[in-house]
Motif scaffolding. Structure first.
Motif, short mmCIF file in Angstrom:
data_model
loop_
_atom_site.label_atom_id
_atom_site.label_comp_id
_atom_site.label_asym_id
_atom_site.label_seq_id
_atom_site.Cartn_x
_atom_site.Cartn_y
_atom_site.Cartn_z
N SER A 1 0.84 -1.20 0.00
CA SER A 1 0.00 0.00 0.00
C SER A 1 0.88 1.25 0.00
O SER A 1 1.99 1.24 0.53
CB SER A 1 -0.93 0.01 1.22
OG SER A 1 -1.77 -1.14 1.22
N ALA B 1 0.61 5.42 0.83
CA ALA B 1 -0.17 6.52 1.40
C ALA B 1 0.47 7.84 0.96
O ALA B 1 1.67 8.04 1.15
CB ALA B 1 -0.21 6.43 2.92
N THR C 1 0.16 11.95 1.19
CA THR C 1 -0.44 13.11 1.87
C THR C 1 -0.27 14.33 0.98
O THR C 1 0.85 14.71 0.65
CB THR C 1 0.25 13.35 3.24
OG1 THR C 1 0.11 12.17 4.03
CG2 THR C 1 -0.39 14.54 3.94
#
Length: 567
Positions: free
Chosen positions: A370, A372, A374
């Motif tokens: 995964s 992520a 921001t």
């Protein structure tokens, strides 16, 4: 005869043959010309390119006639500006003709703003070498004596880059002739103009201006401006030649000065001052050299020395070992606290990390697991998702914008100039709004009895719709539109047709020239230059204002009329 004592060297004048215009020496002729470029060279380049490359010509009486190109002297240019043309000695207008004049000169930054720096003593040069001459010819004597041949170098001062502006005027008798000349000149735009073997200069032509002059003789006139990127380099300035010649020395002699004598292998005392490197002989060996100010090595950040701070003066050998904190071989694991670099190459060269970017030479970067993110993410290219793409708000922007909301409503575009295309059928249940107007049906009502404000009519409804309030005569008159061809040119301003104009019913505007369209030899005739006259029941006249339209009618002209003829 008493001999004269030579002048001391400190009183002799410094003489350099390279600064003189003629650099010939006894037995060796210097055939390299001094480079110089002036305004006349650029004017001549323009003249040559017109006469020998563009070669403008026109067709007169089925013969090709060369168009002369002249440089306009101040007297000629004044006459051109005042009268608009030139006359020969017999007071005849010279046509066809091309005249040009240089109107301005300005400094240019084409060369990067670089020039000679100081005109009195140039400091920037372009240097080239003459490959062979009498000075550097090959002979066996030079090989036996270990003599290097002279190399002849020439330094040419960097010129001043300038932009010249020229004004051109072209005269012909017919537009077709002018078109051929303008096409050739426009095609040469951007080329380097000049003679082969000489300097060439790049030119630029922005636009052409045309005008027609009709007095005793018809003249077609075209003017245009041309800019030329050139450079100026005088042959000499302030007794300083801009082309300098230099010769390399054939032999370099190095001598050492000592205050003590050394002893050679045979026990003889020799002085190093008399043992120079000349004709291939070697000087005597010097056993050691001592220096007053020694060379000191000191370690710095990340580097250690085996003999830190030791001074080397040449009297004794000194060995220094440089060390760093870890091994940095190609197969070692190297660790740094912080790495600062323009780019980092990972692996065998397929992946690169640069400031703000990660790239791959094969175009693929694989991420396992995964990820992520921001903030925002920008993707240049395509995004392929083999699973599901889940988003609360989905916005796409190409030339338009679309938003898919989780509630099921869609919004396409954000400005009035956005464009949305659909291929196939579009099914709408309900109504749609067009610029604030609600539309809820498409109607076939050919009588428009509903008077609906929310319906669009079809072609069927319009094709079968009858305008109310018009009589049969009025409808018949409005539909009349016939084609006629002139059968005779009566005079230079009148053409005759066998036709009768349609009479407007009572209450409608009478038939005028505005109800017709006229064409002469396929070209539209302006309405403000024509008028009509119904001479009798069968003859219709077209009258032409020759001063307004700019020409006269001729017997072989074909005139077509389309409009409200009776039949």
């Amino acid at each position: 005869m008493a001999r004269q004592k030579p002048i001391p060297r400190n009183q002799r004048n410094d003489f350099n043959r390279g600064t003189k215009i003629s650099r010939n020496s006894p037995g060796a002729k210097d055939d390299v010309k001094n480079l110089s470029i002036g305004l006349m060279d650029m004017d001549s380049a323009v003249m040559y390119y017109f006469n020998e490359v563009i070669k403008p010509d026109v067709e007169v009486n089925n013969e090709r006639v060369k168009v002369p190109c002249i440089y306009a002297s101040p007297e000629r240019w004044t006459s051109i500006q005042k009268q608009g043309y030139l006359r020969d000695k017999k007071r005849q207008i010279i046509v066809p003709l091309i005249a040009f004049k240089r109107t301005s000169i300005a400094r240019s930054d084409v060369g990067g703003g670089v020039d000679k720096l100081d005109a009195n003593k140039p400091n920037l040069f372009y240097t080239f070498q003459k490959k062979y001459s009498q000075q550097n010819r090959f002979d066996k004597f030079s090989v036996l004596k270990n003599l290097e041949p002279n190399r002849e170098y020439y330094n040419v001062a960097i010129p001043d880059y300038v932009t010249l502006t020229y004004e051109f005027t072209v005269w012909t008798s017919f537009i077709e002739q002018m078109n051929k000349i303008v096409e050739k000149i426009n095609y040469s735009d951007g080329a380097y103009w000049g003679e082969p073997g000489k300097m060439r200069f790049r030119t630029r032509i922005e636009s052409f201006s045309n005008s027609t002059q009709v007095e005793n003789e018809r003249l077609i006139k075209t003017t245009f401006s041309m800019t030329l990127n050139g450079y100026i380099l005088p042959e000499a300035f302030n007794n300083y030649n801009t082309t300098q010649k230099y010769l390399t020395p054939k032999k370099l002699i190095i001598r050492e000065s000592t205050d003590k004598k050394l002893v050679d292998d045979f026990g003889r005392k020799v002085s190093l001052a008399s043992n120079a490197t000349e004709f291939g002989e070697n000087t005597k060996d010097i056993f050691s050299i001592n220096i007053s100010n020694g060379l000191v090595f000191e370690q710095g950040t990340g580097v250690t020395l085996s003999n830190n701070g030791s001074t080397f003066d040449g009297s004794t050998p000194l060995t220094q070992t440089f060390s760093i904190g870890q091994s940095v071989g190609t197969t070692d694991n190297v660790q740094f606290n912080t790495l600062t670099a323009n780019s980092v190459q990972i692996g065998t060269g397929t992946t690169y990390i640069t400031d703000g970017a990660i790239s791959s030479s094969d175009g693929t970067i694989e991420i396992t697991g995964s990820t992520a993110i921001t903030g925002s993410m920008t993707v240049i290219g395509d995004v392929l998702v083999t699973g599901s793409l889940i988003s609360q708000v989905f916005i796409t922007e190409i030339t338009t914008q679309s938003i898919d909301f989780s509630a099921g409503s869609n919004e396409f575009g954000d400005t009035l100039d956005d464009r949305h295309e659909f291929t196939g059928s579009v099914e709408i249940t309900g109504s749609f709004s067009l610029n604030g107007y609600q539309v809820d049906e498409i109607s076939n009502d050919n009588e428009l009895t509903d008077a609906s404000q929310t319906a669009l009519v079809t072609e069927y409804a319009l094709a079968n719709y009858t305008v109310s309030g018009l009589s049969t005569d009025e409808t018949t008159y409005l539909r009349k539109n016939y084609y006629k061809k002139s059968n005779e040119i009566v005079s230079t301003n009148t053409a005759s047709f066998t036709a009768t104009t349609a009479s407007a019913p009572s209450g409608m505007t009478s038939t005028t020239e505005n109800d017709f369209v006229f064409f002469i030899n396929g070209q539209y005739m302006e309405h403000d230059a024509v008028s009509i006259q119904q001479l009798n029941n069968t003859t219709f006249y077209l009258k032409v204002d020759t001063d307004s339209i700019g020409y006269e009618l001729e017997s072989d002209d074909e005139i077509i009329a389309i409009g409200k003829f009776d039949s």
